[in-house]
Enzyme design. Sequence first.
Site, mmCIF file in Angstrom:
data_model
loop_
_atom_site.group_PDB
_atom_site.id
_atom_site.type_symbol
_atom_site.label_atom_id
_atom_site.label_comp_id
_atom_site.label_asym_id
_atom_site.label_seq_id
_atom_site.Cartn_x
_atom_site.Cartn_y
_atom_site.Cartn_z
ATOM 1 N N THR A 189 0.855 -1.157 0.000
ATOM 2 C CA THR A 189 0.000 0.000 0.000
ATOM 3 C C THR A 189 0.895 1.211 0.000
ATOM 4 O OG1 THR A 189 -1.724 -1.103 1.245
ATOM 5 C CG2 THR A 189 -1.743 1.277 1.250
ATOM 6 N N GLU A 271 10.297 -4.433 -0.308
ATOM 7 C CA GLU A 271 10.542 -5.486 0.673
ATOM 8 C C GLU A 271 11.738 -6.349 0.274
ATOM 9 O OE1 GLU A 271 5.875 -5.683 2.009
ATOM 10 O OE2 GLU A 271 6.606 -6.896 0.349
#
Length: 408
Positions: A189, A271
């Site tokens: 997000t 990530e």
Amino acid sequence: MAENFVVVDGGVVAPKGFKANGHKDRKYGAALIYSETDAVAAGVFTTNKVFAHPVALSKDVLVNNSVFRAIVANSGNANCFTKGGMDDAKLLVKKAAELLNIPENQVLSASTGVIGRRMPMDIITTEVERAFENMSSENSNKNASAAIMTTDAFPKTIAVEFEVNGKSVRIGGIAKGAGMIAPNMLHATMLGFITTDIEISKEDLTNSLQKATDESFNNAVVDGDMSTNDTVYVLANAQSGVKYIDCKDKFDSALAYVSKELAKMIVSDGEGAKKLIEATVYGAETKEDAKKASMSIIRSLLLKTAVFGADPNWGRIAAAVGYSGAEMDMSNFDIIISDISLEKQAILVKSGEQIADCGTPELKLAEEIMKEDKIKIIVDLKMGSFENTAFGCDLGYDYVRINSEYTT
């Protein structure tokens, strides 16, 4: 110095008349951004057909109101696809409005976190209260930025300043995002909150934000997944005494810069990411083609893993451009791998001819460049005059580890 503005400290509290703070206790956090005077607002949102309750609520609030004072955001829960989610979104706004003593319809909201789980409102509202307790903290901007983090490795914040007739205008922003980044926001997000003290109409602010978003957040890709919650807001409170009409180009340029820098921070924090990738496509027949080709490069999982392994496998670049849908002539295009400063450039393909091969100086230089933390891929399609730059990151083992451990 960046163009006609300078980078300054302060993030969202750098512009005059803004306060902010945030608080996070383990998994859940909340941030508040507040204008001491009336402000106009603009927002852009995810185009995902599955969207979160705060997205639906804030879209409606933006359409039906002209005065805004605050943004409230929570982390740890996306408030998406849950029974009672709209009630929870309204309760979050109500809590912020009560604390700030302003009408509820002057508060915009956003959420980020796990999808499909009911919001623990007792915890979330407590975090909002804690954020409100010290809105004048020296670390207020940092606290607000940190409070909205989920899998992020670091807070993302920037501010710039420029002068107009002896008066200073500032634009500041914070953002979060590390995974599920492939925004397409028009009316990951990825959340971005921007403040400015310019005097501007809602219509002009909306147009400026949409242009800045298209050049920045909509060119950012971590993993190709579009979130249900992607949101960017701008609040403008006119406290600088400078009117947009007197500095349109300066303001648009500065807002685009702030947005691009936040987008780059997001993809740099993908990530498990170790490297930032910029892909610039020149010479496209249309702007749409330039964007198709540059985004195709950035989205390519094969290219991302090649960058992770410092492997200048330029065939993956050529393939990504070829299937992008952009017009091209494979007998007449260039591929270059460069460091981010453009001081070192390895020409791999020139006018459709292979230059780099095993043992050639060009391939050795490309291998050296690929070891750096930031790399630039340049493609010249030689079809026209349009260009576009997209931002992304490499993809390694940690991406799988992080996402296999994170409940979605």
